[in-house]
Design a protein around this motif. Structure first.
Motif, mmCIF file in Angstrom:
data_model
loop_
_atom_site.group_PDB
_atom_site.id
_atom_site.type_symbol
_atom_site.label_atom_id
_atom_site.label_comp_id
_atom_site.label_asym_id
_atom_site.label_seq_id
_atom_site.Cartn_x
_atom_site.Cartn_y
_atom_site.Cartn_z
ATOM 1 N N GLY A 1 0.811 -1.207 0.000
ATOM 2 C CA GLY A 1 0.000 0.000 0.000
ATOM 3 C C GLY A 1 0.851 1.266 0.000
ATOM 4 N N PRO A 2 0.200 2.424 0.112
ATOM 5 C CA PRO A 2 -1.229 2.580 0.340
ATOM 6 C C PRO A 2 -2.045 2.427 -0.942
ATOM 7 N N ILE A 3 -3.288 1.981 -0.775
ATOM 8 C CA ILE A 3 -4.231 1.851 -1.885
ATOM 9 C C ILE A 3 -5.336 2.881 -1.694
ATOM 10 N N ASN A 4 -5.360 3.851 -2.572
ATOM 11 C CA ASN A 4 -6.375 4.902 -2.473
ATOM 12 C C ASN A 4 -7.472 4.620 -3.482
ATOM 13 N N HIS A 5 -8.495 3.914 -3.023
ATOM 14 C CA HIS A 5 -9.581 3.493 -3.896
ATOM 15 C C HIS A 5 -10.900 3.679 -3.153
ATOM 16 N N PRO A 6 -11.871 4.335 -3.780
ATOM 17 C CA PRO A 6 -13.111 4.660 -3.058
ATOM 18 C C PRO A 6 -13.941 3.458 -2.625
ATOM 19 N N ARG A 7 -13.751 2.303 -3.283
ATOM 20 C CA ARG A 7 -14.576 1.137 -2.952
ATOM 21 C C ARG A 7 -13.771 0.005 -2.312
ATOM 22 N N ILE A 8 -12.570 0.335 -1.852
ATOM 23 C CA ILE A 8 -11.685 -0.673 -1.274
ATOM 24 C C ILE A 8 -11.278 -0.275 0.148
ATOM 25 N N ILE A 9 -11.319 -1.231 1.062
ATOM 26 C CA ILE A 9 -10.850 -1.040 2.427
ATOM 27 C C ILE A 9 -9.440 -1.614 2.543
ATOM 28 N N GLU A 10 -8.548 -0.887 3.198
ATOM 29 C CA GLU A 10 -7.176 -1.335 3.396
ATOM 30 C C GLU A 10 -6.877 -1.501 4.879
#
Length: 332
Positions: free
Chosen positions: A148-157
Motif C-alpha cells: 500500500g497505500p491503496i487509495n480506492h473509493p470502494r476498497i478497504i485497506e
C-alpha cells in the motif's frame, strides 16, 4: 431460476466468452450455454449478444447482471451469518497476492492456517496490484495482499506490517565495502529492476528519482528488467550489480554465503507497507479477519520489533525530510 444459472451468467460477463466461463465454472460449454438459455427463456429476455466478439451483454442484460451480482453477494452474506452464529470458520477464501510478497510471506502461514481451520479452503492467485483491484471489484477475489497505500473509493485497506528494504550488493561492487548504505548511495546505473507493472519497481524508481534530482551527473541505464526478485538476486550473487530486497526475502539467505551481500540502510530506512485489501461490502469478513490474524502472528519477531519501533517513532512529529522519505517509500 437457480443460483447456479446466475453464477454462470456472471462468469460469462467476466470472461466475455462461453468457453472461458465454462472452464472457470468446471463444466462443459454446452452445459453452461444450455443453463443460460434456459434462464433467458424463463425471463423472456436476451442477456448476451452472441453476435459480437468478445461477447457483450445487451442493454437490458447489463441491468440484469448488476442485480445478479447483488443477489450473489447477499447469498454469500447469508452463509456468513449462519457460519458466524455457529462459530464456524467455513468457506472458500479467494486471495490475490502480488509476486514480490507471495514467495516470502505465504510459506510462513498457509500450512498452519489450513491445518487449524479444517473447514477453510484457500484459493490463491499471484497477480499484480491492478489485476487484484479489478478482480475485487468483479467479486472474483475476496481479499488481496498488496503493497500500500491503496487509495480506492470502494476498497478497504488494513495494514499488516511495514517491511524494510535492504541492499543486496555483488562482491565486486564498491558499496560492498560499506557496513550500511544510504538511499543517496543508489544510482540506476547498475541497479536491477522488475518490469513495469510491479509496484516494487515503482517504489525503487521513486527512491532513485530523488537521488538523480540532487545529483544529475548519474546516468540512467536499465540493462535488464526481471519478472521476479529471485532472478535479480541470482544476478547479484553472480557478481553483477545490485538490487533491493524486502526483509522477508532475506530470511532464506541466513547462514549462507549470500548473507554477506546484504547491507542494511541508515535511517530513514526505505520501507513498504504490506496490507490486506477487500471490498466495502465486507463479504467474508470473518474469514478475512482469520487470515489477517494468521499473517500477523506468523511474521518473524525481528519484523514485529521493527514495526513496534516504527509505531513509537510515528507518534513523534516528523521532519520535512523524514516525511518526504516516508511518502516515497510507501508509494504503491
Amino acid at each position: 431460476m437457480t443460483l447456479t444459472q446466475l453464477t454462470y451468467i456472471l462468469a460469462v460477463d467476466t470472461y466475455r466468452s462461453f468457453r472461458k466461463a465454462a472452464e472457470q465454472c468446471y463444466v462443459t460449454q454446452p452445459t453452461l450455454s444450455m443453463q443460460i438459455q434456459k434462464l433467458e427463456k424463463e425471463l423472456g429476455i436476451i442477456i448476451f449478444d452472441r453476435s459480437t466478439y468478445p461477447i457483450e451483454p445487451t442493454d437490458l442484460g447489463s441491468r440484469v447482471i448488476e442485480q445478479i451480482r447483488k443477489i450473489i453477494d447477499e447469498t454469500e452474506r447469508l452463509k456468513e451469518i449462519i457460519h458466524k452464529s455457529k462459530r464456524m470458520i467455513f468457506g472458500r477464501l479467494r486471495i490475490g497476492i502480488i509476486p514480490t510478497i507471495a514467495p516470502y510471506l505465504l510459506p510462513l502461514f498457509v500450512d498452519k492456517l489450513i491445518n487449524q481451520y479444517q473447514g477453510l479452503e484457500l484459493s490463491i492467485d499471484e497477480l499484480q496490484t491492478s489485476k487484484i483491484l479489478q478482480l475485487l471489484e468483479q467479486n472474483l477475489l475476496d481479499v488481496g495482499i498488496v503493497s500500500g497505500p491503496i487509495n480506492h473509493p470502494r476498497i478497504i485497506e488494513k495494514v499488516l506490517y511495514n517491511e524494510p528494504f535492504v541492499g543486496f550488493i555483488s562482491h565486486d561492487h564498491p558499496l560492498i565495502k560499506k557496513e550500511k548504505i544510504k538511499v543517496e548511495d543508489l544510482t540506476l546505473e547498475d541497479l536491477w529492476l522488475l518490469k513495469e507493472g510491479h509496484c516494487f519497481r515503482d517504489q525503487i524508481l521513486q527512491l532513485c528519482k530523488s537521488v538523480l534530482t540532487r545529483n544529475p551527473l548519474h546516468s540512467v541505464r536499465l540493462r535488464f528488467e526481471g519478472e521476479n526478485l529471485e532472478t535479480l538476486r541470482k544476478l547479484v550473487e553472480n557478481n553483477v550489480g545490485i538490487t533491493l530486497l524486502p526483509y522477508l526475502a532475506t530470511l532464506s539467505l541466513k547462514g549462507t554465503s549470500s548473507e554477506r551481500l546484504i547491507r542494511e540502510f541508515y535511517p530513514p530506512v526505505p520501507t513498504r507497507r504490506v496490507s490486506l485489501i477487500y471490498g466495502k461490502s465486507k463479504l467474508k469478513l470473518q474469514l478475512i479477519k482469520v487470515l489477517q490474524k494468521a499473517i500477523v502472528a506468523a511474521i518473524p519477531a525481528e519484523l514485529h520489533k521493527y514495526n513496534s519501533k516504527k509505531s513509537s517513532n510515528s507518534n513523534k512529529k516528523p521532519t520535512g525530510g523524514e516525511l518526504a522519505h516516508f511518502e516515497r517509500s510507501t508509494k504503491p
